[in-house]
Design an enzyme around this catalytic site. Structure first.
Site, PDB file in Angstrom:
ATOM      1  N   SER A 165      -2.626   7.259  13.387  1.00  0.00           N
ATOM      2  CA  SER A 165      -2.061   7.287  14.732  1.00  0.00           C
ATOM      3  C   SER A 165      -3.134   7.552  15.784  1.00  0.00           C
ATOM      4  CB  SER A 165      -0.977   8.363  14.826  1.00  0.00           C
ATOM      5  OG  SER A 165      -1.566   9.651  14.772  1.00  0.00           O
ATOM      6  N   ASN A 166      -2.825   7.197  17.043  1.00  0.00           N
ATOM      7  CA  ASN A 166      -3.794   7.414  18.112  1.00  0.00           C
ATOM      8  C   ASN A 166      -4.112   8.892  18.296  1.00  0.00           C
ATOM      9  OD1 ASN A 166      -3.746   4.683  18.474  1.00  0.00           O
ATOM     10  ND2 ASN A 166      -3.248   4.742  20.654  1.00  0.00           N
ATOM     11  N   GLU A 167      -3.142   9.752  18.006  1.00  0.00           N
ATOM     12  CA  GLU A 167      -3.415  11.188  18.097  1.00  0.00           C
ATOM     13  C   GLU A 167      -4.491  11.603  17.096  1.00  0.00           C
ATOM     14  OE1 GLU A 167       0.105  10.323  20.209  1.00  0.00           O
ATOM     15  OE2 GLU A 167      -0.408   9.845  18.127  1.00  0.00           O
ATOM     16  N   GLN A 202       0.837  -1.202   0.000  1.00  0.00           N
ATOM     17  CA  GLN A 202       0.000   0.000   0.000  1.00  0.00           C
ATOM     18  C   GLN A 202       0.871   1.251   0.000  1.00  0.00           C
ATOM     19  OE1 GLN A 202      -2.200   0.363   3.644  1.00  0.00           O
ATOM     20  NE2 GLN A 202      -3.633   1.859   2.847  1.00  0.00           N
ATOM     21  N   GLY A 203       0.809   2.043  -1.063  1.00  0.00           N
ATOM     22  CA  GLY A 203       1.631   3.244  -1.188  1.00  0.00           C
ATOM     23  C   GLY A 203       0.868   4.493  -0.800  1.00  0.00           C
ATOM     24  N   TYR A 204       0.730   4.718   0.496  1.00  0.00           N
ATOM     25  CA  TYR A 204      -0.001   5.891   0.990  1.00  0.00           C
ATOM     26  C   TYR A 204       0.962   6.910   1.618  1.00  0.00           C
ATOM     27  CZ  TYR A 204      -4.825   4.157   0.407  1.00  0.00           C
ATOM     28  OH  TYR A 204      -6.025   3.738  -0.109  1.00  0.00           O
ATOM     29  N   SER A 205       1.590   6.546   2.752  1.00  0.00           N
ATOM     30  CA  SER A 205       2.383   7.494   3.533  1.00  0.00           C
ATOM     31  C   SER A 205       3.631   7.957   2.786  1.00  0.00           C
ATOM     32  CB  SER A 205       2.796   6.869   4.865  1.00  0.00           C
ATOM     33  OG  SER A 205       1.671   6.599   5.667  1.00  0.00           O
ATOM     34  N   GLU A 252     -10.588  -1.513   7.425  1.00  0.00           N
ATOM     35  CA  GLU A 252      -9.736  -2.031   8.488  1.00  0.00           C
ATOM     36  C   GLU A 252     -10.033  -1.425   9.852  1.00  0.00           C
ATOM     37  OE1 GLU A 252      -5.942   1.003   7.673  1.00  0.00           O
ATOM     38  OE2 GLU A 252      -5.765  -1.111   7.235  1.00  0.00           O
TER      39      GLU A 252
END
Length: 384
Positions: free
Chosen positions: A367-369, A125-128, A243
């Site tokens: 992320s949780n943030e 998966q090429g996202y970030s 997900e």
């Protein structure tokens, strides 16, 4: 055509699925230390599931899937975790397949779906990107249409298992002047194409789960466009939605608490009232997590849609996982040294491995943030 598993009662399906998996999942692959094994390491399990027709639980039956209802899919996931089945490289099954079934052309479905099931195509998966992690809308990898091809230039990072994949579904910017959420497009790219370079990133455990992927004038056929040009943001969000609940499943904390129990019993920690108090809180929190997960699972079983409040599930499970593994190191004391399994009665406990592994889930998948911001804005309606 394969049987319609939804015609079975939940308990009948659970029994059938559990029995077959228990008999066919290789013992040496159960409860693997490595959370993200390479394709070659679990290929025999991947192909066994494919031969049985149980590799793609949510795909429609006409595309080679099981066509499971949300209720049956939850049972599939629960039993998979209980039996300690290894995670397979699942971007093709869990992300690319649903993406193409919803947005792909008939040609794309005919070409790519069978090759996912056969294992011929292994996807990542090429996202970030280096400056676009949880804030994907700021991505800068660019694609320019040149005749009947897109030309891609840029870099992706934290690309899970890219070094054992041969295809990538990648978010690219096709309009630099548009607002951040606009001007993004989804392309399917062959990682063996000229101009692609994959560089693994070694983590603290000495493993390379993640990679950097560089694109230098990489040419991708225009027919590999998924959806419409400049409307990839909608496609990307729909893929991430698949997900959400499973990132909050209690599987990891359940496993870690079991390992903590084994280590604590071997080291006599249950003779310490202070440890017993801390352990009791972890156990009660795990019960609460299970109840919370079940509440969201019931929504899916009844055919409902999950709301933004599902973000709390990911925060809950990842933070609990971290607290359990931190307690494990306290019990281990000076022996909690890097990469060494610890003797615990009749077995061993991979304390430091679990501690290090518990850091990652709070970051990936949003992320949780970011999850806390979602809860603040969409659930609590706090000002931005």
């Amino acid at each position: 055509m394969a049987a319609d598993w939804n015609e079975l009662s939940d308990e009948e399906f659970r029994k059938v699925f559990r029995s077959w998996v228990d008999e066919n999942c290789p013992p040496h692959l159960r409860y693997m230390r490595k959370q993200r094994p390479l394709f070659d390491e679990v290929a025999e399990w991947y192909h066994a599931l494919a031969a049985k027709g149980w590799l793609a639980p949510t795909w429609p039956r006409e595309h080679g899937g099981m066509g499971l209802s949300p209720a049956k899919h939850m049972i599939y996931v629960e039993e998979w975790g209980r039996l300690g089945c290894p995670r397979i490289p699942d971007h093709g099954i869990g992300l690319v397949g649903p993406l193409l079934i919803q947005y792909g052309t008939e040609e794309q479905k005919a070409v790519y779906l069978p090759r996912i099931l056969s294992g011929e195509h292994v996807w990542c998966q090429g996202y970030s990107e280096p400056n676009a992690g949880s804030d994907l809308a700021s991505l800068r990898t660019q694609a320019v249409l040149d005749g009947d091809e897109f030309v891609i230039n840029g870099q992706k990072i934290w690309t899970t298992l890219a070094h054992c994949a041969n295809w990538i579904f990648v978010l690219v910017r096709t309009d630099k002047e548009a607002k951040p959420q606009r001007g993004i497009t989804v392309l399917l790219a062959d990682l063996t194409s000229p101009g692609v370079r994959v560089r693994p990133i070694t983590n603290l455990r000495g493993e390379a789960d993640f990679c950097e992927v560089f694109f230098d004038n990489v040419r991708v056929p225009a027919k590999n466009l998924v959806g419409k040009v400049n409307e990839g943001w909608t496609v990307a969000k729909s893929v991430l939605g698949h997900e959400r609940i499973f990132l909050g499943a209690p599987t990891r904390p359940e496993y870690a608490l079991g390992r903590l129990e084994r280590l604590a019993e071997a080291r006599g920690a249950f003779d310490d009232p202070a440890f017993v108090s801390r352990y009791a809180k972890l156990r009660l929190d795990l019960y609460d997590l299970g109840s919370s997960f079940e509440r969201f699972a019931k929504v899916l079983r009844s055919g409902g849609e999950l709301g933004a409040d599902v973000s709390m599930l990911k925060i809950f499970t990842t933070e609990l996982y971290q607290r359990i593994t931190e307690e494990m190191l306290l019990v281990a004391g000076e022996e909690a040294r890097f990469a060494d399994d610890l003797d615990a009665g009749n077995g061993q406990v991979d304390a430091m491995n679990l501690f290090l592994d518990s850091r990652a889930p709070a970051i990936f998948g949003g992320s949780n943030e970011i999850q806390k911001n979602i809860l603040a804005k969409a659930v609590l309606e706090l000002p931005g």
